[in-house]
Design a protein around this motif. Sequence first.
Motif, mmCIF file in Angstrom:
data_model
loop_
_atom_site.group_PDB
_atom_site.id
_atom_site.type_symbol
_atom_site.label_atom_id
_atom_site.label_comp_id
_atom_site.label_asym_id
_atom_site.label_seq_id
_atom_site.Cartn_x
_atom_site.Cartn_y
_atom_site.Cartn_z
ATOM 1 N N LYS A 52 -86.258 39.596 -74.557
ATOM 2 C CA LYS A 52 -86.748 38.221 -74.396
ATOM 3 C C LYS A 52 -86.732 37.817 -72.932
ATOM 4 O O LYS A 52 -86.203 38.528 -72.070
ATOM 5 N N ARG A 77 -90.700 29.823 -67.804
ATOM 6 C CA ARG A 77 -89.894 30.357 -68.905
ATOM 7 C C ARG A 77 -90.433 29.937 -70.275
ATOM 8 O O ARG A 77 -90.599 30.772 -71.165
ATOM 9 N N ASN A 78 -90.730 28.667 -70.456
ATOM 10 C CA ASN A 78 -91.202 28.188 -71.762
ATOM 11 C C ASN A 78 -92.535 28.813 -72.142
ATOM 12 O O ASN A 78 -92.766 29.128 -73.306
ATOM 13 N N ASP A 81 -91.926 32.585 -73.054
ATOM 14 C CA ASP A 81 -90.908 32.840 -74.073
ATOM 15 C C ASP A 81 -91.460 33.455 -75.352
ATOM 16 O O ASP A 81 -90.717 34.072 -76.108
#
Length: 97
Positions: A52, A77-78, A81
Amino acid sequence: MDQIVGKVASSSHHDLRGLPIAAILRPELLDCEVIVVANKKFNDGVYFSRIKIDPLIGFLERENFPADLVDFAKEHRNGLDHMLYDVGIDYAVEGGL
């Protein structure tokens, strides 16, 4: 795997029995779907497949990847993800262990 215990038993290239297994099977990368060990012509490799974004960012930081790459991964990051990533590490002993 909560804890990694043991030492490397063998390598096709080097006597690594004194090397702690946690130095190769990086604890922060163990939450992956596949771990592959490769014995190549001149070195050995360990590949962590389908990790991840947070472990990837930790790896990039630990290995001192360029700051702009680390910053990009953190900033997005979001949006990153939903994907999974692969990390490969090749090992070679130079000048003994």
